[in-house]
Design an enzyme around this catalytic site. Structure first.
Site, PDB file in Angstrom:
ATOM      1  N   TYR A 174       0.982  -1.193   0.699  1.00 11.75           N
ATOM      2  CA  TYR A 174      -0.025  -0.001   0.170  1.00 11.75           C
ATOM      3  C   TYR A 174       0.552   1.729   0.125  1.00 11.75           C
ATOM      4  CZ  TYR A 174      -3.218   3.076   1.658  1.00 11.75           C
ATOM      5  OH  TYR A 174      -4.797   3.468   1.838  1.00 11.75           O
ATOM      6  N   TYR A 212     -12.285  -4.451   6.750  1.00 11.07           N
ATOM      7  CA  TYR A 212     -10.704  -3.804   7.953  1.00 11.07           C
ATOM      8  C   TYR A 212     -10.713  -2.934   9.129  1.00 11.07           C
ATOM      9  CZ  TYR A 212      -6.059  -1.866   8.576  1.00 11.07           C
ATOM     10  OH  TYR A 212      -4.569  -1.352   9.262  1.00 11.07           O
ATOM     11  N   HIS A 213     -11.031  -1.820   8.713  1.00  8.82           N
ATOM     12  CA  HIS A 213     -11.043  -0.166   9.093  1.00  8.82           C
ATOM     13  C   HIS A 213     -12.560  -0.645  10.648  1.00  8.82           C
ATOM     14  CE1 HIS A 213      -8.501   2.309   6.980  1.00  8.82           C
ATOM     15  NE2 HIS A 213      -9.552   2.119   5.781  1.00  8.82           N
ATOM     16  N   LYS A 273     -11.582  17.444  15.384  1.00 13.69           N
ATOM     17  CA  LYS A 273     -10.603  16.972  15.035  1.00 13.69           C
ATOM     18  C   LYS A 273     -10.840  17.581  13.025  1.00 13.69           C
ATOM     19  CE  LYS A 273     -10.198  12.478  13.295  1.00 13.69           C
ATOM     20  NZ  LYS A 273      -8.068  12.311  14.265  1.00 13.69           N
ATOM     21  N   ASP A 327      -8.356  14.490   8.363  1.00 14.59           N
ATOM     22  CA  ASP A 327      -8.348  12.978   8.689  1.00 14.59           C
ATOM     23  C   ASP A 327      -9.362  12.331   9.772  1.00 14.59           C
ATOM     24  OD1 ASP A 327      -7.498  10.443  10.325  1.00 14.59           O
ATOM     25  OD2 ASP A 327      -6.866  12.239  12.170  1.00 14.59           O
ATOM     26  N   HIS A 341      -9.911   9.398  10.408  1.00 14.83           N
ATOM     27  CA  HIS A 341      -9.874   8.244  11.585  1.00 14.83           C
ATOM     28  C   HIS A 341     -10.420   8.849  12.847  1.00 14.83           C
ATOM     29  CE1 HIS A 341      -6.734   6.716   9.077  1.00 14.83           C
ATOM     30  NE2 HIS A 341      -7.466   5.409   9.591  1.00 14.83           N
TER      31      HIS A 341
END
Length: 678
Positions: free
Chosen positions: A40, A194-195, A553, A557, A559
């Protein structure tokens, strides 16, 4: 995921079928074909990323996996206010056809298998890819690869969404329908769990939330094609999963995925042909478990996690990409990525793994675990189905993820879950792998200005009339419910930019703010917080009002896991929480702080902490506000010193895993007695 050119589609669907005669005493053992080996990658500029791709291919990588920067993922051009500090940080910026052309220069796309990790802007990036392939003279029908194109997990865990769920689901369907008719070897939708695991999902939640997403997509696609074509379209849906350190459980999870997907396609959709019911998936192993402390230990973690998705032939990944040992520290260097690639090559080519049938078939312990996971996932799927499926269950699933992640962190804090080097065996030698450069690659800040200059030059040289006409047709297609892919490809060829394409989608469908998963009500996880709750009460009395903690945040981003857990714990400690989620400008954060915030906590994991904090601190000074600011993220030591010098009160990195210690710091910073003493 599909396989590398020039294998046929049947080869791809049966990639592990032995190609030689059965082994006898006098013949060599047969070997299955190895999985696609990917890294990746993408950073700084299209030109530098292109050089990295060609170098990795020369080292034995067998497929590309493109990382795009956050402005590209969220539909902004590099010169947008929200893009400041984010350009080229976590991936490559692609603003227009020229960037995509440079990204794949001297890489024949007809011979490549390319995975593009892109979601909200997936129709647009695929349109650019197709336009470049046509420029190369490729037969578009022969293109092979995957576009992630999964929006539901963006609302739950990653945060790079743009539009509301229903129109976003429609665009996912547009890509799949277009690819089925025009790019048949392409995987048009990659259900990404995945996340979900990165956000704290249990194995049962990862199974059920991902499968609920797949069901929502298939329900969207079913009316779009002839009944006899639908099974083949099902066969093009792929998955992208996570594999954590509990590798036996993870291996069983993958076997459960195989069984449940087969079950859903057979029973819910009546897909009779078993080859269209195969569970095809790629994997990146867990990044959540990589540690800043003793980072060399991450090499073992990555290897063990890879075994979970390669040992079992029945549930072996079709493509594997591994993080680098230093990703908890920052952006990996080419050598770090090479090390992870060599790990795959050694397992695939030096060991005898691919010479054997499934090693776990008929194992009673494995069968018990697989059945338990399937039972739990089926129950959760029924629950989600009762809410109207994945779209209707977004708020519910988000809340469950935040709670599960809180449980995970609690177990680490209480030493119930051992993390070597973090909560046990913390003493050790300094890592020689972390040299003078900090063991990571740093993106040159000049990259952003150079990218903006190229973007302005592109705009100046294009045909504005052609751009306006293409955008007008794109908007009409979105308004009329037509498939947006043909109009998007026309936009790509006309010179439209990423921000302009996404701007039309925003104008038609509106923007969306996903749920935070952090409710106002205190949870049942307050055991052990009594002393901090007393501190909060005492300080609140001195303040004359409840201690208010603004959690934000800034930047792009998405996340949000760390910010959510900080807000979750602070709420349970008795603080008043102001947390509105992701993607805020410094101006919005300072404006929110005017509503009585006593401490500001900012979470930035994209590497853009310096420019964003400079902006926030400047605006606070200009407003005459002296509110303490704390920041958390993947922040190198030198950057932490700069942040403290500019007035940031505390800097936290992944090594600061004890949330209660952070809570005590917040209370102390808000305490008028402490301020007076200082």
């Amino acid at each position: 995921m599909s396989c590398t050119h020039p294998r046929t589609q049947d080869d791809c669907r049966d990639v592990f079928r032995p190609t030689e005669a059965p082994m006898t005493e006098t013949t060599a053992p047969t070997r299955d074909k190895p999985w696609l080996i990917r890294t990746y990658a993408g950073h700084s500029t299209a030109e530098k990323s292109n050089a990295l791709y060609r170098a990795n291919l020369a080292k034995g990588q067998t497929g590309l996996s493109v990382a795009f920067d956050l402005p590209t993922q969220t539909g902004y051009d590099s010169d947008h206010i929200l893009s400041r500090g984010e350009v080229g940080k976590v991936g490559v910026p692609v603003c227009h056809l020229g960037d995509m052309r440079t990204l794949f220069q001297d890489i024949p796309l007809e011979q490549m298998n390319t995975s593009m990790t892109i979601n909200a802007t997936a129709p647009w990036l695929l349109a650019l890819y197709i336009a470049v392939a046509e420029e190369q003279g490729a037969d578009v029908a022969q293109l092979q690869g995957t576009v992630q194109n999964d929006l539901i997990k963006e609302y739950l865990s990653r945060g790079t969404y743009i539009c509301p769920p229903k129109p976003s689901l429609k665009m996912i369907g547009d890509v799949a329908e277009y690819c089925y008719h025009n790019v048949p070897k392409w995987n048009p939708m990659n259900v990404c769990s995945y996340h979900l695991q990165e956000a704290g999902a249990t194995p049962e939640q990862e199974l059920s939330f991902a499968l609920a997403t797949a069901i929502a997509v298939l329900d969207e696609l079913k009316p779009r094609v002839a009944e006899e074509d639908f099974p083949a379209l099902c066969g093009r849906i792929s998955f992208f999963v996570n594999a954590g350190i509990r590798f036996v459980t993870e291996m069983c999870k993958m076997r459960a995925f195989v069984d449940l997907w087969d079950e859903i396609l057979a029973e819910r959709y009546g897909v009779a042909d078993a080859k269209f019911r195969r569970f095809r998936y790629g994997v990146q192993v867990n990044s959540l478990g990589l540690t800043e402390q003793q980072p060399e230990n991450n090499v073992y973690r990555i290897l063990i996690e890879m075994l979970a998705v390669t040992l079992s032939k029945k549930a072996r990944a079709r493509a594997v990409q591994l993080p680098a040992w230093n990703e908890a520290l920052g952006l990996p260097r080419p050598w770090d990525q090479q090390w992870s690639m060599r790990m795959q090559q050694i397992l695939a080519y030096e060991t005898d793994l691919l010479e054997y049938d499934d090693l776990f078939e008929n194992n009673p312990a494995v069968e018990r675990k697989v059945n338990a996971l399937k039972e739990g996932a089926r129950a959760e799927l029924k629950n989600i189905e009762s809410m109207g499926g994945a779209i209707g269950g977004i708020d519910y699933m988000k809340g469950r993820l935040v709670e599960s992640n809180a449980d995970r962190l609690n177990r680490i804090e209480r030493n119930e879950t051992v993390v070597v080097g973090v909560n046990r065996w913390t003493e050790g030698e300094a890592s020689p792998l972390v040299g003078e450069d900090g063991g990571i690659m740093v993106v040159d800040p000049a990259v952003e200005q150079e990218q903006v200059a190229r973007l302005n030059a592109w705009r100046a040289e294009r045909n504005e009339g052609a751009v306006r006409a293409a955008l007008s047709d794109l908007k009409a297609a979105a308004q009329e419910g037509r498939n947006v892919m043909p109009a998007s490809i026309a936009c790509a060829k006309a010179g439209v930019t990423t921000g302009e394409w996404a701007g039309e989608m925003r104008s038609v469908h509106g923007e969306y703010r996903g749920p935070t998963g952090v409710s106002k009500a205190v949870s049942n996880k307050t055991e052990g917080l009594e002393d901090i709750r007393e501190m909060v009460d005492a300080v609140s009395s001195r303040l004359g009002k409840r201690l208010k903690f603004l959690v934000g945040k800034p930047g792009l981003d998405g996340h949000s896991n760390g910010a959510e857990q900080i807000a979750f714990r602070a709420r349970d400690c008795g603080m008043e929480i102001d947390y509105e989620g992701i993607r805020l400008t410094p101006e919005q954060i300072v404006e929110a702080a005017k509503d009585g915030a006593h401490v500001i906590g900012l979470s930035i994991l994209s590497g853009s902490h310096i420019p964003l904090l400079e902006d926030v601190m400047k605006r606070l000074r200009e407003a005459g506000m002296t509110i303490p600011v704390v920041v958390g993220g993947i922040i190198p030591d030198e950057d932490a010193k700069r942040l403290l010098a500019m007035g940031v009160a505390k800097v936290y990195t992944p090594k600061d895993f004890e949330l209660n210690a952070i809570m005590r710091d917040v209370v102390t910073l808000a305490d008028p007695k402490a301020v007076a003493a200082e």
